[in-house]
Design a protein around this motif. Structure first.
Motif, PDB file in Angstrom:
ATOM      1  N   TYR A 210      29.848  52.410  44.713  1.00  0.00           N
ATOM      2  CA  TYR A 210      30.257  52.138  46.097  1.00  0.00           C
ATOM      3  C   TYR A 210      30.376  50.649  46.435  1.00  0.00           C
ATOM      4  CZ  TYR A 210      29.222  57.051  47.050  1.00  0.00           C
ATOM      5  OH  TYR A 210      29.215  58.410  47.049  1.00  0.00           O
ATOM      6  N   SER A 211      31.366  50.325  47.274  1.00  0.00           N
ATOM      7  CA  SER A 211      31.472  48.987  47.861  1.00  0.00           C
ATOM      8  C   SER A 211      30.984  49.070  49.302  1.00  0.00           C
ATOM      9  CB  SER A 211      32.931  48.510  47.832  1.00  0.00           C
ATOM     10  OG  SER A 211      33.768  49.424  48.518  1.00  0.00           O
ATOM     11  N   PRO A 212      30.210  48.071  49.750  1.00  0.00           N
ATOM     12  CA  PRO A 212      29.755  48.110  51.143  1.00  0.00           C
ATOM     13  C   PRO A 212      30.878  47.732  52.098  1.00  0.00           C
ATOM     14  CG  PRO A 212      28.926  46.140  50.061  1.00  0.00           C
ATOM     15  CD  PRO A 212      29.667  46.918  49.014  1.00  0.00           C
ATOM     16  N   GLU A 213      30.763  48.175  53.339  1.00  0.00           N
ATOM     17  CA  GLU A 213      31.737  47.778  54.352  1.00  0.00           C
ATOM     18  C   GLU A 213      31.433  46.350  54.800  1.00  0.00           C
ATOM     19  OE1 GLU A 213      34.308  49.423  54.701  1.00  0.00           O
ATOM     20  OE2 GLU A 213      34.081  51.421  55.574  1.00  0.00           O
ATOM     21  N   THR A 216      28.589  45.513  57.301  1.00  0.00           N
ATOM     22  CA  THR A 216      27.204  45.721  56.885  1.00  0.00           C
ATOM     23  C   THR A 216      26.518  44.372  56.683  1.00  0.00           C
ATOM     24  OG1 THR A 216      27.889  47.727  55.745  1.00  0.00           O
ATOM     25  CG2 THR A 216      25.728  46.838  55.161  1.00  0.00           C
ATOM     26  N   VAL A 271      23.318  52.795  47.134  1.00  0.00           N
ATOM     27  CA  VAL A 271      24.157  53.038  48.300  1.00  0.00           C
ATOM     28  C   VAL A 271      24.460  54.531  48.310  1.00  0.00           C
ATOM     29  CG1 VAL A 271      26.343  52.528  49.466  1.00  0.00           C
ATOM     30  CG2 VAL A 271      25.202  50.744  48.141  1.00  0.00           C
TER      31      VAL A 271
ATOM     32  N   TRP B 287      26.588  56.829  55.958  1.00  0.00           N
ATOM     33  CA  TRP B 287      25.467  57.495  55.288  1.00  0.00           C
ATOM     34  C   TRP B 287      24.107  57.021  55.797  1.00  0.00           C
ATOM     35  CZ3 TRP B 287      21.984  54.801  51.944  1.00  0.00           C
ATOM     36  CH2 TRP B 287      22.291  53.450  51.781  1.00  0.00           C
ATOM     37  N   GLN B 304      23.728  50.116  64.081  1.00  0.00           N
ATOM     38  CA  GLN B 304      24.995  50.019  63.362  1.00  0.00           C
ATOM     39  C   GLN B 304      25.129  51.153  62.350  1.00  0.00           C
ATOM     40  OE1 GLN B 304      25.280  46.463  61.051  1.00  0.00           O
ATOM     41  NE2 GLN B 304      27.501  46.594  60.868  1.00  0.00           N
ATOM     42  N   ILE B 306      26.298  52.524  58.921  1.00  0.00           N
ATOM     43  CA  ILE B 306      26.559  51.852  57.647  1.00  0.00           C
ATOM     44  C   ILE B 306      27.424  52.758  56.775  1.00  0.00           C
ATOM     45  CG2 ILE B 306      25.503  50.820  55.585  1.00  0.00           C
ATOM     46  CD1 ILE B 306      24.865  49.331  58.192  1.00  0.00           C
ATOM     47  N   GLY B 307      28.582  52.256  56.392  1.00  0.00           N
ATOM     48  CA  GLY B 307      29.521  53.048  55.597  1.00  0.00           C
ATOM     49  C   GLY B 307      29.748  52.449  54.227  1.00  0.00           C
ATOM     50  N   GLY B 309      33.019  52.225  50.835  1.00  0.00           N
ATOM     51  CA  GLY B 309      34.465  52.138  50.691  1.00  0.00           C
ATOM     52  C   GLY B 309      35.176  53.227  49.910  1.00  0.00           C
TER      53      GLY B 309
END
Lengths: 290, 356
Positions: A210-213, A216, A271, B287, B304, B306-307, B309
């Motif tokens: 996963y890549s964070p948004e 974040t 994540v 998540w 907030q 948190i998502g 990609g």
């Protein structure tokens, strides 16, 4: 009239020949220059981003564009492709155009990525994605044929899973994985940040899992991942750091860590239950093409 | 009349002397204020400690900018190259508002830094670097030196001594040594040194970047968690496609003290950072919910979603296959035109010769 015509025709063809040769030569001269493609597709039909992420991603892309516009050396083609412009066809045509006309192409893309094929292939999700048609920007079908000249030397894909499936091989769907299909180079150093004796002319930055948004937080004051990316491009372009130097400096600016090598974003963090990390292939000692 | 001329001349002379003195004083001041280049050289000598007699030192670049992200700040980067018969070091020093905030060493070979301080003992080396930093800053860093002197730097360490928290972390690439001011279990600002292969690699000092507002922690962790759980019961967010999402099921919670600036300033305060992991991925690829609660007042100032990609592990069975596209580019067209023109010109010449 006939005599004059006979004299003029060869002269015309010779002129055309000279013009054509000049055109080819001028393309060669242009091909010593660089191009940069910035994609922010912001696909949101299926609700893929938390609130505010799309507009923030656009503003980060605008910052990156600012650094290319003001500090990029020999960048003669810049395209900041956002929202509805970032279609599947646009990814393909832009990649094809750049590799045909410029010596180096620098690619940045931020968004989502899903698997396809035998689950070992990856597709970037463009703005016009339609789940019924499964029309993502597919690695072997859409990227590979439009990057075959190997000019995409510096690629940053802030999408999930973009650093997976490397080195590549072929299956019934073609060559799998974004690192190979963008660079056409299966020999990049497997640790372009921490490896020793780094060599070659390519850098690929992507994600394992996963890549964070961007919104974040990094956990250091009020900084977030979008700030990290902005600092990264600032150090690359305005301050002329190497890729690894820019990763370190951006880490120092936006986290409590002294280098990228200690940050869990690179060493690995959970994540959504998956061990995820940002990874570099190739030669991180290179600067951005100039 | 004669007298007044004399007076005027005297006054003029006094005025000229004052001007000359002022100019001299200002030039003396300018000479005594070290530039970032001077400071970078001093840092290299005092902290990194290469044997300068073995290196030729060249200034590679000195770039001053106002970062777009922090337009009020001045960010200056000074890059020196140290060369010893092809074995080179590049040392970059970063200054924010003319105060050193970071540095990094890169080598063009695998060679070691030719050092004034040849010890290979990591404990000796880190202590020497910190003492060198004390010399560079002119500050009294004896509290930091004292806590570092009494630990084994080759091991992972967390130790609090007075207001100083020492953390030594060994990761595959490097050893990170962090000395931060810590009050009420909250880490504030400090210095970090990074060593690779037993040598100085990087440095960060954020003490000049942030002002500590207060250090009051009036609520404890269970209270912070209760506040966060209550808050998210009524929390909702609306996606860019108009969908409002609410009713979250929390499966696990992590909480810790950290610092955050108030009102877009550089003054930082302690807060509880509470992460609430959710039972599933909610719309927006969310998540987790992240809640920030001021530790002095217990007020929630941040919530907030948190998502992430994408969803790489989930197989998307291939339904339709698009064909590879081949696009004609301008270079292709010019080559085609040139080739056609060449063929036609040669043909014309041949026909012409034959007709003769």
């Amino acid at each position: 009239m006939t005599k004059a015509f006979k004299k003029i025709v060869p002269l015309l063809f010779i002129s055309l020949l000279i013009v054509s040769v000049a055109a080819i030569t001028s393309v060669k001269l242009v091909s010593a220059s660089n191009s940069a493609l910035i994609f922010t597709p912001n696909y949101h039909v299926d609700g893929t981003d938390p609130p505010g992420e799309e507009s923030y991603s656009n503003s980060v892309a605008n910052m990156i564009m600012y650094y290319f516009s003001n500090y990029g050396t020999n960048y003669y083609y810049l395209y900041n492709c956002q929202g509805s412009s970032a279609t599947r066809a646009q990814y393909m045509s832009s990649l094809s155009y750049c590799q045909s006309n410029y010596y180096n192409t620098v690619v940045y893309s931020k968004g989502h990525e899903w698997t396809w094929g035998n689950s070992n292939h990856y597709q970037l999700i463009p703005n016009d994605y339609n789940s019924g048609q499964n029309n993502g920007v597919k690695d072997s079908y859409d990227i590979y044929p439009n990057t075959n000249l190997g000019t995409d030397r510096f690629v940053v894909l802030w999408h999930c899973g973009t650093a997976m499936a490397y080195p590549s091989s072929q299956d019934s769907y073609g060559w799998y994985g974004m690192p190979y299909d963008f660079t056409h180079n299966n020999g990049m150093n497997l640790d372009g940040y921490g490896g020793s004796n780094l060599s070659g002319w390519y850098v690929f930055l992507g994600f394992i899992n996963y890549s964070p948004e961007y919104l974040t937080g990094t956990g250091y004051q009020s900084y977030n991942y979008g700030n990290f990316v902005t600092y990264f491009y600032m150090y690359l372009l305005q301050y002329h750091y190497s890729v690894n130097g820019a990763l370190d400096a951006a880490t120092r600016a936006t986290t409590q860590y002294g280098s990228f090598g200690a940050w869990p974003f690179h060493t690995g963090m959970y994540v959504n239950g998956l061990w995820s990390k940002c990874w570099v292939y190739g030669n991180g000692n290179l600067g951005i093409p100039s | 009349m004669k007298l007044s001329i004399k007076k005027a001349l005297t006054l003029l002379s006094i005025f000229a002397i004052i001007i000359v003195l002022l100019v001299q004083m200002s030039s003396v001041n300018a000479a005594t204020v070290p530039t970032a280049k001077d400071k970078a050289l001093a840092f290299i000598q005092d902290v990194i400690q290469p044997d300068m007699s073995k290196y030729n030192v060249t200034l590679v670049r000195d770039i001053v900018g106002q970062p777009l992200i922090q337009p009020s700040a001045t960010l200056e980067s000074v890059d020196y190259h140290l060369d010893a018969n092809g074995s080179g070091l590049d040392i970059i020093c970063e200054f924010q508002n003319n105060v050193l905030t970071g540095a990094e060493v890169s080598t063009n070979t695998s060679s070691m830094i030719l050092s004034n301080y040849p010890s290979t003992n990591l404990n000796d080396k880190v202590l020497s670097v910190l003492e060198g930093y004390q010399t560079y800053t002119g500050e009294n860093l004896k509290d930091m030196i004292s806590v570092l002197a009494n630990v084994d730097a080759t091991q992972n360490v967390t130790k609090i001594s007075g207001d100083i928290k020492l953390t030594i972390q060994h990761v595959p690439l490097e050893t990170d040594i962090s000395l931060r001011y810590s009050f009420n279990d909250t880490d504030y600002t400090g210095v970090t040194f990074v060593f690779r292969n037993g040598q100085f690699y990087a440095f960060k000092d954020d003490r000049s970047l942030w002002v500590i507002g207060n250090t009051d922690v009036n609520i404890n962790m269970p209270q912070a968690i209760d506040i966060a759980k209550q808050y998210v019961q009524n929390y909702s967010y609306t996606l860019d496609n108009g969908l409002t999402v609410k009713g979250f099921n929390v499966t696990s919670i992590q909480a810790g003290l950290n610092t955050y600036p108030r009102e877009n300033s550089t003054t930082i305060y302690p807060y509880w950072s509470v992460q609430l992991n959710l039972d599933k991925v909610y719309p927006g690829n969310v998540w987790q919910l992240s809640v920030g609660i001021w530790a002095d007042s217990g007020t929630v100032f941040l919530c907030q979603p948190i998502g992430f990609g994408g969803s790489p592990p989930a197989a998307t069975p291939e339904q339709t296959q698009s064909q590879p596209q081949s696009l004609i580019s301008p270079i292709d067209l010019s080559i085609v035109a040139g080739t056609i023109a060449t063929i036609v010109a040669i043909a014309v010449i041949i026909v012409k010769k034959r007709s003769k």
